[in-house]
Structures are given as structure tokens and as C-alpha cells.
Design a protein around this motif. Structure first.
Motif, PDB file in Angstrom:
ATOM      1  N   HIS A  59      19.643   2.157   4.686  1.00 56.45           N
ATOM      2  CA  HIS A  59      18.459   2.916   4.271  1.00 56.45           C
ATOM      3  C   HIS A  59      17.157   2.138   4.467  1.00 56.45           C
ATOM      4  CE1 HIS A  59      20.867   6.138   2.479  1.00 56.45           C
ATOM      5  NE2 HIS A  59      21.668   5.197   2.020  1.00 56.45           N
ATOM      6  N   ILE A  60      17.179   1.101   5.304  1.00 56.47           N
ATOM      7  CA  ILE A  60      16.011   0.233   5.423  1.00 56.47           C
ATOM      8  C   ILE A  60      14.785   0.996   5.922  1.00 56.47           C
ATOM      9  CG2 ILE A  60      16.558  -0.525   7.770  1.00 56.47           C
ATOM     10  CD1 ILE A  60      15.065  -2.634   4.883  1.00 56.47           C
ATOM     11  N   GLU A  61      14.980   2.008   6.760  1.00 54.03           N
ATOM     12  CA  GLU A  61      13.832   2.782   7.233  1.00 54.03           C
ATOM     13  C   GLU A  61      13.165   3.531   6.083  1.00 54.03           C
ATOM     14  OE1 GLU A  61      12.631   6.076  10.671  1.00 54.03           O
ATOM     15  OE2 GLU A  61      14.714   5.418  10.442  1.00 54.03           O
ATOM     16  N   GLU A  62      13.989   4.069   5.156  1.00 47.95           N
ATOM     17  CA  GLU A  62      13.446   4.805   4.015  1.00 47.95           C
ATOM     18  C   GLU A  62      12.633   3.898   3.090  1.00 47.95           C
ATOM     19  OE1 GLU A  62      16.260   7.841   2.240  1.00 47.95           O
ATOM     20  OE2 GLU A  62      17.627   6.786   3.583  1.00 47.95           O
ATOM     21  N   ILE A  63      13.003   2.609   3.034  1.00 47.42           N
ATOM     22  CA  ILE A  63      12.283   1.669   2.172  1.00 47.42           C
ATOM     23  C   ILE A  63      10.868   1.440   2.703  1.00 47.42           C
ATOM     24  CG2 ILE A  63      12.303  -0.684   1.237  1.00 47.42           C
ATOM     25  CD1 ILE A  63      14.325   1.350   0.061  1.00 47.42           C
ATOM     26  N   GLY A  64      10.648   1.731   3.971  1.00 46.33           N
ATOM     27  CA  GLY A  64       9.304   1.607   4.523  1.00 46.33           C
ATOM     28  C   GLY A  64       8.453   2.852   4.349  1.00 46.33           C
ATOM     29  N   PHE A  65       9.064   3.943   3.887  1.00 46.45           N
ATOM     30  CA  PHE A  65       8.325   5.205   3.783  1.00 46.45           C
ATOM     31  C   PHE A  65       7.149   5.092   2.816  1.00 46.45           C
ATOM     32  CE2 PHE A  65      12.061   8.266   4.945  1.00 46.45           C
ATOM     33  CZ  PHE A  65      11.996   7.810   6.251  1.00 46.45           C
ATOM     34  N   GLY A  66       6.059   5.797   3.147  1.00 40.87           N
ATOM     35  CA  GLY A  66       4.907   5.856   2.268  1.00 40.87           C
ATOM     36  C   GLY A  66       4.951   7.083   1.379  1.00 40.87           C
ATOM     37  N   ALA A  88       0.855  -1.190   0.000  1.00 41.78           N
ATOM     38  CA  ALA A  88       0.000   0.000   0.000  1.00 41.78           C
ATOM     39  C   ALA A  88       0.889   1.237   0.000  1.00 41.78           C
ATOM     40  CB  ALA A  88      -0.914  -0.011   1.229  1.00 41.78           C
ATOM     41  N   PRO A  89       0.349   2.396  -0.336  1.00 43.85           N
ATOM     42  CA  PRO A  89       1.164   3.612  -0.385  1.00 43.85           C
ATOM     43  C   PRO A  89       1.425   4.232   0.988  1.00 43.85           C
ATOM     44  CG  PRO A  89      -1.064   4.107  -1.091  1.00 43.85           C
ATOM     45  CD  PRO A  89      -1.005   2.624  -0.905  1.00 43.85           C
ATOM     46  N   LYS A  90       1.334   3.435   2.046  1.00 41.62           N
ATOM     47  CA  LYS A  90       1.509   3.933   3.410  1.00 41.62           C
ATOM     48  C   LYS A  90       2.917   3.624   3.918  1.00 41.62           C
ATOM     49  CE  LYS A  90      -0.238  -0.329   5.542  1.00 41.62           C
ATOM     50  NZ  LYS A  90      -1.315  -0.941   6.382  1.00 41.62           N
TER      51      LYS A  90
END
Length: 214
Positions: free
Chosen positions: A180-187, A110-112
Motif C-alpha cells: 500500500h506504499i502508493e496510498e501512503i503518498g496520497f494527499g 503537506a496535505p498533497k
């Protein structure tokens, strides 16, 4: 950045982007089937597969990579299918270039924003001491200590590459992914809206698209 790719079939262009820790090879079987109706471009995203490595890794850059790929190959409004991380790349491209694609297919994402939930996998991948790994079986046995699911391990081991001297290494850029794993979770920003034809595909046993997302 010139991305690695393979082409199957002929017809209207269809670009397929894999997910995190994946490669274009994950989509070979379906890519060949889709190739009966489309010219299918299976693409390795940056820091994955045989595409170049970079210390920089975020959706803005991956959307730019996709835009450059489309321009480089002279593709006219390609349909774009993205799975997981590839779905986020595809959605970011769509809001930035709404007239640059045909139809958008987003698979199991999802885009979240999603919280970081791959740390155990990253720790497991780092646990391999390649000076000691003599075979794929040995690598699997080491990964089993932290990643119990057989299918997940086999998926990850597709990234294992043997060097000319017989030693092994990860084909993906694990350092950049971990950093950058946190950025990969960004919506996506809530103000960014794409109004073109879009299909979301939800995995029956997946938790990535919740009921409240539909």
C-alpha cells in the motif's frame, strides 16, 4: 483495532502519531518533555510498533483507528500532533471530525500527494534473510549495501525484533506497507478543509514541505 500506546505526564490530552517505518518510541524523549504540561499519548499506528497488523492500510482506516482510540480512552478534544504519515492521519481525522480535536500540529508533511520514494528502503528491508541474520550488527551490514545513511539504518533497525528462539523478524508489517506504499503518498481531497487551529512545522533540511506549499 486496539492500538498500542504509552502515556506520559498529566494535563490536557495530547496524542502523538509517528511516521512511516516509525514507532511511538521515536517520540519518547519529546513525549516526556511535553508530559510536563500535557497528558501525552504516544501511539503506534496500525502495522507499526506493537499495534496489530492488518492487510488493509490507508489513511481512512488510520483516521478511524484514531477516532476509536479517542473514544476508547474518553478523551475530550485532544490536541493531535502527527509527523509525516502521522501528520496525514491527523489531517484526515481533522477533516472528518472537525469538532473532535483541540489543536492540530502537523510535522514535516503537506496535505498533497507525494510520489513513491521509499522503494529503495523497502527493497533493503526485504534483502535481510532472517535465517542468516545472527545479530543486529549483521543486519546493519546487510542494509548498508542498499541504504548508505547511518541514521536512516539505525531508525529502521528499531523495528528489528528478536524472537524467543533467537531469530529476528521485522516488528512492522512490511508486506502491508509495501503493498500500500502508493496510498501512503496520497494527499487529501482538495475539497476537504479543516478550519481549526493548525500549526505546520517544517524541517530545515527536509524537502517534504516546499516553499509553494506555504
Amino acid at each position: 483495532m486496539k492500538l498500542n500506546y504509552k502515556i506520559h505526564g498529566s494535563g490536557e490530552p495530547l496524542i502523538i502519531l509517528h511516521g512511516l517505518f516509525g514507532t511511538l518510541d521515536n517520540w519518547t524523549t519529546l513525549g516526556k518533555q511535553f508530559g510536563e504540561h500535557y497528558e501525552v499519548y504516544l501511539v503506534d499506528q496500525r502495522n507499526h510498533g506493537r499495534s496489530p497488523h492488518s492487510d488493509d492500510f490507508n489513511y481512512g482506516l488510520m483516521a478511524d483507528d484514531l477516532a476509536n482510540f479517542i473514544e476508547e480512552h474518553g478523551l475530550e478534544k485532544p490536541h493531535i500532533l502527527g509527523h509525516s504519515m502521522g501528520g496525514k492521519t491527523s489531517m484526515n481525522f481533522a477533516v472528518q471530525h472537525p469538532d473532535g480535536l483541540g489543536k492540530l500540529i502537523v510535522v514535516d508533511i503537506a496535505p498533497k500527494t507525494y510520489p513513491v520514494h521509499h522503494q529503495q528502503i523497502i527493497d533493503g528491508l526485504y534483502s535481510l534473510d532472517f535465517s542468516q541474520v545472527a545479530s543486529r550488527k549483521m543486519a546493519d551490514e546487510t542494509l548498508q549495501k542498499s541504504i548508505s545513511d547511518f541514521g536512516t539504518r539505525q531508525f529502521l533497525l528499531k523495528n528489528l525484533e528478536r524472537n524467543n528462539d533467537g531469530s529476528y523478524q521485522w516488528r512492522m508489517n512490511l508486506d502491508a506497507i509495501s503493498e500500500h506504499i502508493e496510498e501512503i503518498g496520497f494527499g487529501l481531497d482538495s475539497s476537504e478543509i479543516y478550519e481549526g487551529d493548525t500549526l505546520f512545522i517544517r524541517g530545515t533540511r527536509s524537502n517534504y514541505i516546499a516553499d509553494e506549499d506555504t
